[in-house]
Design a protein around this motif. Structure first.
Motif, mmCIF file in Angstrom:
data_model
loop_
_atom_site.group_PDB
_atom_site.id
_atom_site.type_symbol
_atom_site.label_atom_id
_atom_site.label_comp_id
_atom_site.label_asym_id
_atom_site.label_seq_id
_atom_site.Cartn_x
_atom_site.Cartn_y
_atom_site.Cartn_z
ATOM 1 N N ALA A 108 15.506 13.840 1.771
ATOM 2 C CA ALA A 108 15.288 13.983 0.332
ATOM 3 C C ALA A 108 13.863 13.576 -0.031
ATOM 4 O O ALA A 108 13.194 14.256 -0.814
ATOM 5 C CB ALA A 108 16.300 13.129 -0.433
ATOM 6 N N ALA A 109 13.383 12.470 0.549
ATOM 7 C CA ALA A 109 12.041 12.006 0.216
ATOM 8 C C ALA A 109 10.991 13.012 0.676
ATOM 9 O O ALA A 109 10.019 13.286 -0.030
ATOM 10 C CB ALA A 109 11.797 10.638 0.856
ATOM 11 N N LEU A 110 11.208 13.589 1.867
ATOM 12 C CA LEU A 110 10.251 14.587 2.353
ATOM 13 C C LEU A 110 10.284 15.822 1.475
ATOM 14 O O LEU A 110 9.250 16.423 1.161
ATOM 15 C CB LEU A 110 10.566 14.962 3.810
ATOM 16 N N PHE A 111 11.494 16.219 1.059
ATOM 17 C CA PHE A 111 11.615 17.362 0.153
ATOM 18 C C PHE A 111 10.868 17.071 -1.149
ATOM 19 O O PHE A 111 10.158 17.925 -1.676
ATOM 20 C CB PHE A 111 13.100 17.629 -0.126
ATOM 21 N N SER A 112 11.017 15.837 -1.631
ATOM 22 C CA SER A 112 10.321 15.461 -2.858
ATOM 23 C C SER A 112 8.808 15.525 -2.658
ATOM 24 O O SER A 112 8.066 16.004 -3.525
ATOM 25 C CB SER A 112 10.763 14.057 -3.261
ATOM 26 N N ALA A 113 8.343 15.034 -1.484
ATOM 27 C CA ALA A 113 6.909 15.101 -1.211
ATOM 28 C C ALA A 113 6.441 16.549 -1.152
ATOM 29 O O ALA A 113 5.337 16.883 -1.605
ATOM 30 C CB ALA A 113 6.606 14.401 0.115
ATOM 31 N N PHE A 114 7.298 17.419 -0.633
ATOM 32 C CA PHE A 114 6.980 18.843 -0.578
ATOM 33 C C PHE A 114 6.866 19.419 -1.992
ATOM 34 O O PHE A 114 5.911 20.141 -2.318
ATOM 35 C CB PHE A 114 8.077 19.553 0.227
ATOM 36 N N ILE A 115 7.840 19.066 -2.859
ATOM 37 C CA ILE A 115 7.750 19.488 -4.258
ATOM 38 C C ILE A 115 6.442 18.994 -4.854
ATOM 39 O O ILE A 115 5.721 19.723 -5.538
ATOM 40 C CB ILE A 115 8.934 18.928 -5.075
ATOM 41 N N GLY A 116 6.124 17.725 -4.547
ATOM 42 C CA GLY A 116 4.887 17.153 -5.055
ATOM 43 C C GLY A 116 3.683 17.942 -4.594
ATOM 44 O O GLY A 116 2.804 18.273 -5.379
ATOM 45 N N ALA A 117 3.670 18.271 -3.297
ATOM 46 C CA ALA A 117 2.519 18.994 -2.754
ATOM 47 C C ALA A 117 2.329 20.331 -3.463
ATOM 48 O O ALA A 117 1.199 20.783 -3.674
ATOM 49 C CB ALA A 117 2.712 19.211 -1.255
ATOM 50 N N ILE A 118 3.464 20.966 -3.846
ATOM 51 C CA ILE A 118 3.346 22.231 -4.583
ATOM 52 C C ILE A 118 2.880 21.967 -6.008
ATOM 53 O O ILE A 118 1.987 22.630 -6.532
ATOM 54 C CB ILE A 118 4.703 22.964 -4.635
ATOM 55 N N ALA A 119 3.505 20.956 -6.630
ATOM 56 C CA ALA A 119 3.306 20.779 -8.067
ATOM 57 C C ALA A 119 1.954 20.164 -8.398
ATOM 58 O O ALA A 119 1.387 20.464 -9.442
ATOM 59 C CB ALA A 119 4.429 19.923 -8.652
ATOM 60 N N ARG A 121 -0.872 20.696 -7.354
ATOM 61 C CA ARG A 121 -2.021 21.598 -7.361
ATOM 62 C C ARG A 121 -2.363 22.015 -8.789
ATOM 63 O O ARG A 121 -3.450 22.499 -9.055
ATOM 64 C CB ARG A 121 -1.750 22.817 -6.501
ATOM 65 N N THR A 122 -1.408 21.876 -9.669
ATOM 66 C CA THR A 122 -1.669 22.172 -11.072
ATOM 67 C C THR A 122 -1.407 20.902 -11.860
ATOM 68 O O THR A 122 -0.928 19.926 -11.314
ATOM 69 C CB THR A 122 -0.741 23.275 -11.571
ATOM 70 N N GLU A 123 -1.686 20.936 -13.149
ATOM 71 C CA GLU A 123 -1.556 19.695 -13.903
ATOM 72 C C GLU A 123 -0.751 19.850 -15.187
ATOM 73 O O GLU A 123 -0.549 20.944 -15.681
ATOM 74 C CB GLU A 123 -2.940 19.146 -14.241
ATOM 75 N N GLY A 124 -0.350 18.702 -15.713
ATOM 76 C CA GLY A 124 0.254 18.626 -17.028
ATOM 77 C C GLY A 124 1.506 19.472 -17.158
ATOM 78 O O GLY A 124 2.464 19.314 -16.416
ATOM 79 N N ILE A 125 1.451 20.378 -18.121
ATOM 80 C CA ILE A 125 2.620 21.136 -18.497
ATOM 81 C C ILE A 125 3.108 22.042 -17.363
ATOM 82 O O ILE A 125 4.268 22.383 -17.284
ATOM 83 C CB ILE A 125 2.285 21.934 -19.770
ATOM 84 N N TYR A 126 2.203 22.398 -16.437
ATOM 85 C CA TYR A 126 2.600 23.257 -15.331
ATOM 86 C C TYR A 126 3.613 22.552 -14.440
ATOM 87 O O TYR A 126 4.501 23.179 -13.881
ATOM 88 C CB TYR A 126 1.392 23.643 -14.482
ATOM 89 N N THR A 127 3.447 21.220 -14.292
ATOM 90 C CA THR A 127 4.351 20.475 -13.421
ATOM 91 C C THR A 127 5.793 20.677 -13.852
ATOM 92 O O THR A 127 6.671 20.934 -13.035
ATOM 93 C CB THR A 127 4.013 18.971 -13.484
ATOM 94 N N ILE A 128 6.022 20.586 -15.154
ATOM 95 C CA ILE A 128 7.387 20.695 -15.659
ATOM 96 C C ILE A 128 7.943 22.091 -15.356
ATOM 97 O O ILE A 128 9.092 22.255 -14.969
ATOM 98 C CB ILE A 128 7.411 20.360 -17.171
ATOM 99 N N MET A 129 7.083 23.101 -15.473
ATOM 100 C CA MET A 129 7.531 24.472 -15.203
ATOM 101 C C MET A 129 7.844 24.672 -13.736
ATOM 102 O O MET A 129 8.860 25.270 -13.383
ATOM 103 C CB MET A 129 6.437 25.464 -15.599
ATOM 104 N N ILE A 130 6.948 24.184 -12.873
ATOM 105 C CA ILE A 130 7.149 24.415 -11.438
ATOM 106 C C ILE A 130 8.381 23.667 -10.952
ATOM 107 O O ILE A 130 9.215 24.218 -10.229
ATOM 108 C CB ILE A 130 5.890 23.987 -10.661
ATOM 109 N N THR A 131 8.529 22.400 -11.397
ATOM 110 C CA THR A 131 9.692 21.652 -10.928
ATOM 111 C C THR A 131 10.988 22.241 -11.493
ATOM 112 O O THR A 131 12.006 22.265 -10.804
ATOM 113 C CB THR A 131 9.590 20.165 -11.311
#
Lengths: 356, 336
Positions: A108-119, A121-131
């Motif tokens: 789960a933690a690695l998956f979360s880090a993977f989500i982080g690595a994707i998210a 790359r963009t900032e702010g409001i994009y994070t909420i959309m990507i996640t």
């Protein structure tokens, strides 16, 4: 030196008296509460609060509002069913329980880090959309995939081990288990926020460009924050799947993911205690709203409560409490105005003042 | 076009080759080895057409989403609810009046009105606070989904499109040659082609509106620099309300169009919200042409995933999103 957080609260060990009272209450809770209140209200609130805590840590300290925290918890839950034992006859590799738990949380933690690595790359409001997109995609994926996730039905019969002669799914032992886990993460986050890493994370939240210029690896800090929050959410996910005994696409559905956001926002995302307050309010409402309104319309109530909080008190119940406290204190004690109530408030000038 | 070929000769050749192979696969009669490798040609062509028409539908939904974001920096997560609301209203009107087109018009107008209300009553009060606006839209979508469930229950509704949109059209594409030498042509539902036509029409209309009219010019100026537009004497709030009306109206329009092509049921709001999110992440937030490219990509990915690897279909969509974010975080057509 700039002073970012106040450690000098004037109480022994930095503990507020209210925290000691709350701690004693939580420890003594099973002595006077019925099994229903211990298990369905107490333990469940603590689990949801811990998932909310993982979001609070990311959003409050890192400035990244992720809607995929429940998905991370769900990954841990599914891994428990896949690696450990379940009663569905699909997967269930039968690993020993301790290995299953460790592997699930790490995945789960690695998956979360993977989500982080994707998210990140963009900032702010994009994070909420990507996640949000990741959370919805994960829901559809587990629903249509039968080989790994057993599709629409999901898994059942996932149980905690019987250890030291105690069946850990009984109300009182399970409550204490969740209490220990939540307590551990609560203090880990509280004190972690004052560590070098915690402070750099908050500084990155406030001004990423300046931190980059100072030579900090902003991306790495953010991904690390996702990894740590994944550890929290993953552990809560293991507890959640033990609590329910089952997991299915509905457990990681988008409405539940939004419930986690509601919990964190309603409670307040400035301090670690916020999500727990939000979770208690949410669980109480969920269980007793039946008496007030039609059970079917629970979502309207929760949605309206969320709307009201967002519209009128953006920092949640904690913010309401703080404002109330300031209001009753102002007339006679102006000198303490810059005291505890501004702690952790990133917009207040008090949090950036120079220490004497 | 020419400058693109000159600057990226390699990619131009790759794209040209892919187009050639694609056209050959559509129009040629497949040799046996190809059929052995990836199945019958009919499946392929149908999947391709399904993907393109689904892309058209996604474009209808996502173009409004991206337009609103581009101007107001407001991620309207209630966009999926507007889609579903449009579908239900359209259904009620079409059912009561017997006219599908009246349903379409009323859905567009009423959802546009609800969008204006949202903008005037809520977003105007918290301008510049992106995160709060987004959280509010989440709250609205929770309440809206629940209220719609209360009114229209969990039943699945199905529209009746007008007579002349019913039935199947024979396309000039040969699927197989019979042993007698007769060609068997591919058939495809007329309504789906109409969806595609509507999407292309809306796309061209939006382009003309944004690039050839005075209001469109104001909107583009607002996307680039909101403060300067306000300083030069334009009533920005009016422009905002208009854009919100168009964006929401398009969602309602798409609700009727999509509800006819597929069906209306609770949960569709989340599906189209996901589609809009992925489409604009891939295509680039705020760009209408990006939404068109993203919608086409996602529509094709979804249908090919469904046809060729059924249980991993979503992964394909997800992969496209991850690859685009890794290579071009601002999206294919997004600018910073």
């Amino acid at each position: 030196m700039f002073r970012l957080t106040r450690t000098d609260t004037g109480h022994p060990f930095g503990l507020h008296p209210a925290m000691i009272v709350a701690g004693v209450f939580l420890l003594a809770y099973p002595w006077f509460a019925s099994d229903f209140f211990v298990f369905q209200i107490g333990a469940y609130s603590l689990i949801l609060g811990t998932i909310g805590l993982s979001l609070m840590m990311l959003a409050g300290y890192g400035g990244m509002v992720s809607l995929a925290q429940l998905t991370v918890a769900g990954v841990a839950g599914y891994m428990m069913a896949i690696l450990g034992e379940n009663s569905m006859g699909v997967m269930g590799l039968g690993w020993p329980w301790w290995l299953t738990v460790i592997a699930s949380i790490l995945t789960a933690a690695l998956f979360s880090a993977f989500i982080g690595a994707i998210a990140v790359r963009t900032e702010g409001i994009y994070t909420i959309m990507i996640t949000l997109a990741i959370a919805v995609a994960f829901f559809y994926f587990v629903r249509q995939n039968y080989a790994l996730f057993n599709g629409f039905t999901g898994y059942a019969g996932i149980e905690p081990p019987t250890l030291l002669g105690v069946y850990w799914r009984d109300a009182t032992p399970f409550y204490y288990l969740t209490l220990v886990v939540s307590g551990f993460f609560f203090f880990a986050v509280t004190y972690g926020a004052r560590s070098t890493f915690g402070l750099s994370l908050q500084a990155i939240r406030d001004n990423p460009r300046r931190m980059r210029a100072l030579g900090y690896d902003v991306t790495l800090h953010r991904v690390a924050a996702y990894f740590l929050s994944g550890l929290i959410a993953g552990t809560a996910g293991v507890l959640l799947v033990w609590f329910n005994g089952r997991i299915s696409p509905g457990s990681v559905g988008i409405d539940v993911a939004i419930d986690i956001l509601v919990i964190a926002v309603v409670g307040g995302m400035r301090r670690p205690i916020g999500p727990y307050l939000g979770a208690i309010a949410f669980v109480l409402l969920e269980n007793f709203a039946i008496d007030l309104i039609d059970r079917e319309r629970f979502n309207t109530v929760i949605g309206l409560a969320f709307l009201l909080v967002v519209l009128f008190s953006p920092d949640g119940l904690l913010g309401l409490w703080n404002r109330f406290k300031t209001k009753i204190r102002l007339p006679h004690a102006v000198s303490t105005k810059d005291g505890r109530e501004t702690r952790g408030d990133r917009n207040s000038p008090g949090s950036l003042e120079q220490s004497p | 076009m020419r400058s693109f070929i000159e600057r990226h000769t390699f990619w131009a050749i790759v794209i040209g080759l892919m187009l050639a192979v694609g056209l050959w696969m559509i129009f040629a009669v497949w040799p046996d080895w190809l059929v052995d490798a990836i199945g019958r040609k009919k499946t392929f062509v149908n999947t391709l057409l399904n993907g393109i028409t689904l892309g058209g539908l996604y474009f209808l939904v996502a173009s409004g989403f991206t337009l609103v974001f581009g101007l107001m920096r407001n991620v309207n997560l209630a966009h999926g609810s507007m889609y579903l609301l449009g579908a239900y209203i359209g259904y009620e009107v079409a059912d009561a009046s017997g006219s599908w087109f009246l349903g379409l018009a009323v859905a567009f107008l009423s959802v546009a009105a609800s969008g204006v209300l949202l903008q005037v009553l809520i977003f105007r009060r918290m301008e510049g606070d992106d995160l709060r606006q987004t959280l509010v839209t989440i709250g609205i979508s929770i309440v809206a989904a629940d209220i719609m469930l209360a009114i229209w229950t969990g039943t699945t509704y199905q529209f009746q499109p007008p007579e002349w949109l019913f039935g199947a059209a024979t396309l000039p594409i040969v699927s197989v040659l019979k042993s007698s030498g007769d060609a068997v042509f591919v058939k495809y539902p007329v309504y789906r082609l109409a969806v595609l036509a509507a999407a292309v029409g809306v796309g061209i209309g939006l382009w003309l509106f944004l690039n050839r009219t005075r209001i469109g010019m104001m909107i583009r100026a607002g996307v680039n620099d909101r403060e300067m537009l306000a300083a030069s004497g334009v009533n920005v709030q009016l422009v905002f309300a208009l854009v919100f009306a168009i964006g929401a109206g398009l969602a309602g329009f798409a609700g009727v169009v999509g509800g006819t092509a597929l069906s209306i049921a609770p949960g569709e709001d989340i599906r189209y919200l996901l589609a809009s999110l992925v489409v604009v992440i891939v295509g680039g937030l705020g760009s209408v042409s990006g939404a068109a490219i993203g919608a086409l990509l996602i529509g094709l990915a979804e249908q090919f995933g469904l046809a060729y690897f059924p249980t991993y279909g979503v992964v394909l969509t997800f992969l496209i999103m991850v690859v685009v974010l890794a290579v071009r975080p601002q999206g294919i057509m997004g600018g910073r």
